[in-house]
Every structure is written in structure tokens, then in C-alpha cells.
Design an enzyme around this catalytic site. Structure first.
Site, short mmCIF file in Angstrom:
data_model
loop_
_atom_site.label_atom_id
_atom_site.label_comp_id
_atom_site.label_asym_id
_atom_site.label_seq_id
_atom_site.Cartn_x
_atom_site.Cartn_y
_atom_site.Cartn_z
CG ASP A 21 30.15 38.19 33.59
OD1 ASP A 21 30.30 37.45 34.59
OD2 ASP A 21 29.13 38.18 32.89
CG ASN A 23 36.51 36.18 37.23
OD1 ASN A 23 36.90 36.60 36.15
ND2 ASN A 23 36.56 36.90 38.34
CG HIS A 38 36.51 34.72 41.69
ND1 HIS A 38 35.77 35.32 40.71
CD2 HIS A 38 35.64 33.95 42.40
CE1 HIS A 38 34.50 34.94 40.81
NE2 HIS A 38 34.40 34.10 41.83
CB SER A 66 26.88 43.30 42.25
OG SER A 66 26.34 42.00 42.42
CG ASN A 69 28.48 39.51 43.06
OD1 ASN A 69 29.28 40.37 42.67
ND2 ASN A 69 27.84 38.74 42.20
NE ARG A 72 28.45 35.40 42.15
CZ ARG A 72 29.24 35.47 41.11
NH1 ARG A 72 30.48 35.05 41.18
NH2 ARG A 72 28.80 35.95 39.96
NE ARG A 195 22.77 39.63 32.54
CZ ARG A 195 23.13 38.45 32.05
NH1 ARG A 195 22.52 37.95 31.01
NH2 ARG A 195 24.10 37.77 32.61
CB SER A 197 24.74 43.17 35.82
OG SER A 197 24.57 42.14 34.89
CD GLU A 208 29.66 55.29 21.83
OE1 GLU A 208 29.26 54.25 21.28
OE2 GLU A 208 29.10 56.40 21.66
C1 FPP Z 1 32.47 37.88 37.74
O1 FPP Z 1 32.71 36.60 37.25
C2 FPP Z 1 33.51 38.33 38.66
C3 FPP Z 1 33.32 38.70 39.97
C4 FPP Z 1 32.00 38.68 40.62
C5 FPP Z 1 34.42 39.10 40.83
C6 FPP Z 1 35.51 39.91 40.21
C7 FPP Z 1 36.69 39.80 41.08
C8 FPP Z 1 37.97 39.71 40.65
C9 FPP Z 1 38.40 39.83 39.25
C10 FPP Z 1 39.00 39.45 41.66
C11 FPP Z 1 39.81 40.53 42.21
C12 FPP Z 1 39.44 41.90 41.98
C13 FPP Z 1 40.17 42.95 42.40
C14 FPP Z 1 39.70 44.31 42.11
C15 FPP Z 1 41.43 42.81 43.14
P1 FPP Z 1 31.67 35.48 37.62
O2 FPP Z 1 32.11 34.81 38.86
O3 FPP Z 1 30.31 36.06 37.67
O4 FPP Z 1 31.81 34.50 36.40
P2 FPP Z 1 30.64 33.65 35.71
O5 FPP Z 1 29.71 34.64 35.09
O6 FPP Z 1 31.41 32.85 34.71
O7 FPP Z 1 30.01 32.81 36.76
#
Ligand code: FPP
Length: 247
Positions: A21, A23, A38, A66, A69, A72, A195, A197, A208
Site C-alpha cells: 500500500d 504507491n 506503481h 483487489s 480496485n 479506480r 486494515r 481490506s 501475526e
Molecule cells: C496500492 O497502492 C497498490 C496497488 C493497488 C497496486 C500494487 C501494484 C504494484 C506494486 C505493481 C506491480 C505488481 C506486481 C506484482 C508486478 P495505492 O495505489 O492504493 O496507494 P495509495 O493508498 O497511496 O493511494
């Protein structure tokens, strides 16, 4: 001193899951678009996988997309799906060389065709590997999986199969998409949120929980080792008293 040297290799959790979480917030703090976060999150995936394999974790499950998602903006969903295809294609040979077996949980049929295809190809290519399982949760939510398992169990019983009450729990667990992986022992979430989620709600029963303030793109090997050390310093009682554990 590195946290790695503090790890007891005989007590490493067999299965670690991560809610990656932060990104978007990380990118925005740098004045960049969320997608930049990302893209940089991929390096954190690499670091965590390498660290996990080095210390002997047998299974690493990552919450990559998820069922929620999909709400978005389209451009962000498209960017994530494209990033996934690009990363899986680019990394599959390295995964294979390092003995990583890739798999996925979630309703993959709803993923865009290209993403689905790239994923299935990589899963097929790495399916004989045994060093570590890398499980991507994609279009996954725990309630989706639990509901699906309940329907499967209902069908199983409607077909006339009988089960003893004491076997019902393990039978049900066998219908979950995580049934082929070891028991979840440690769940990590980055970015300071506390959380679950809708992630691995059944599997987390005795795991844990480890929360870190770091945003996912900042998460590195040392952070992963640190989480393992923290895990090893906890007393896992599984419903027993502390005194019972000493016997
Ligand atoms: C949550 O951060 C992240 C995601 C929903 C996507 C995760 C994806 C990657 C790390 C990219 C590639 C993955 C693989 C397995 C190759 P967020 O966007 O919810 O961040 P925020 O909470 O700051 O908005």
C-alpha cells in the site's frame, strides 16, 4: 548491523503475505502521477521476493489488485494491467532461473485478455519450480473467495457426500483458493494503514500482523528482514497460555 543476521533461519514463517500500500501517496508526495508509484512498486516486489527466498520463506502472497480496485479511474486500471503484463513478461526467465513458482488467486477471468494470457504463460513456465511460491492476488477479495468456497461446499454436500462435524473446517478450507499453500504466518501492510481490506480473512486467523509506515515503493530487503525479526520476537500462543507454551 543488518536485520538479516538476527533472523533465526529455523523459525522463518513459511507463508508471508503483503498488502502493498501507498504507491499513489508516495508518488504524489514527489509531485508525480500515481502510476509512477506503481511503476516504482515493482522494485519493492523484487526486493521482497529475493529477501523472502534468501531466508527460506516458502510462500509469498502479494495483494496486487483487489475486486474493489475496479472502481479506480480507467487510466489507472489500464496502467496497472499493462505494468503487470510488462513485468511478468520481463521477469519470467529470472523467476524460472531462481526456482520461483508463480501462481495467482482471484477471479482471473475478468482480467484483460493480454494480462490473463501473460500470467497463464508465466504460471505454466514456472510450475515445476520448488524454491518459493510467488502468489499474486489479482481481482481477489477474501469475501469473494469465501463465498465461492461456501458454494462449492454446498454443491459437495448436495451431491450426497457426508462429512463428520469435526472435519467440516478442514473441508471448507480445502475449497479456498489458498488451500495449496502453507498456513499464513505473517501479514505485512505498508503505508501506515491498519486494515485488512478484504485480504485473506480466513487465512489470517493465527497470523501475526506487521504494520510499517513506509510506502510500498520504499520497502526494501532490510524492511522485509526487519518484519521477520519482529515476527520471531513475538510469542505465538494459538489460544494457549504463556505457561503452557513453556512446558
Ligand atoms: C496500492 O497502492 C497498490 C496497488 C493497488 C497496486 C500494487 C501494484 C504494484 C506494486 C505493481 C506491480 C505488481 C506486481 C506484482 C508486478 P495505492 O495505489 O492504493 O496507494 P495509495 O493508498 O497511496 O493511494
Amino acid at each position: 548491523m543488518s536485520f538479516k543476521s538476527k533472523i533465526h533461519l529455523d523459525k522463518v514463517p513459511a507463508h508471508v503475505a503483503i498488502i502493498m500500500d501507498g504507491n499513489g501517496r508516495w508518488a504524489n508526495l514527489l509531485g508525480k502521477p500515481r502510476v509512477f508509484g506503481h511503476e516504482n512498486g515493482v522494485q519493492a516486489v523484487r526486493e521482497s521476493l529475493e529477501a523472502a527466498a534468501e531466508v527460506g520463506v516458502k510462500c509469498l502472497t502479494l495483494y496486487a489488485f483487489s475486486t474493489e480496485n475496479w472502481k479506480r479511474p480507467d487510466y489507472e486500471i489500464n496502467a496497472l494491467m499493462t505494468l503487470l503484463v510488462r513485468t511478468v513478461r520481463k521477469e519470467v526467465d529470472t523467476l524460472d532461473e531462481k526456482g520461483v513458482r508463480l501462481s495467482a488467486i482471484g477471479d482471473l477471468t475478468r482480467l484483460p485478455g493480454k494480462t490473463h494470457k501473460a500470467l497463464l504463460e508465466a504460471i505454466e513456465k514456472t510450475r515445476e519450480n520448488t524454491t518459493i511460491d510467488l502468489v499474486l492476488a489479482l481481482n481477489y477479495s477474501a469475501r469473494w473467495d469465501l463465498t465461492r468456497a461456501a458454494k462449492k461446499m454446498h454443491r459437495y454436500l448436495a451431491e450426497g457426500n457426508e462429512i463428520a462435524a469435526e472435519n467440516a473446517e478442514s473441508l471448507f478450507a480445502g475449497f479456498l483458493s489458498t488451500h495449496k499453500y502453507p498456513e499464513l504466518e505473517l501479514l505485512i501492510r505498508t503505508s501506515g494503514e491498519r486494515r485488512l481490506s478484504n485480504f485473506l480473512l480466513w487465512e489470517v486467523a493465527y497470523a501475526e500482523l506487521y504494520f510499517t509506515e513506509k510506502f510500498w515503493p520504499e520497502f526494501c530487503k532490510e524492511d522485509f528482514y526487519r518484519a521477520i525479526v519482529d515476527f520471531q520476537n513475538r510469542e505465538r500462543r494459538f489460544g494457549l497460555t504463556g505457561d503452557q507454551l513453556k512446558v
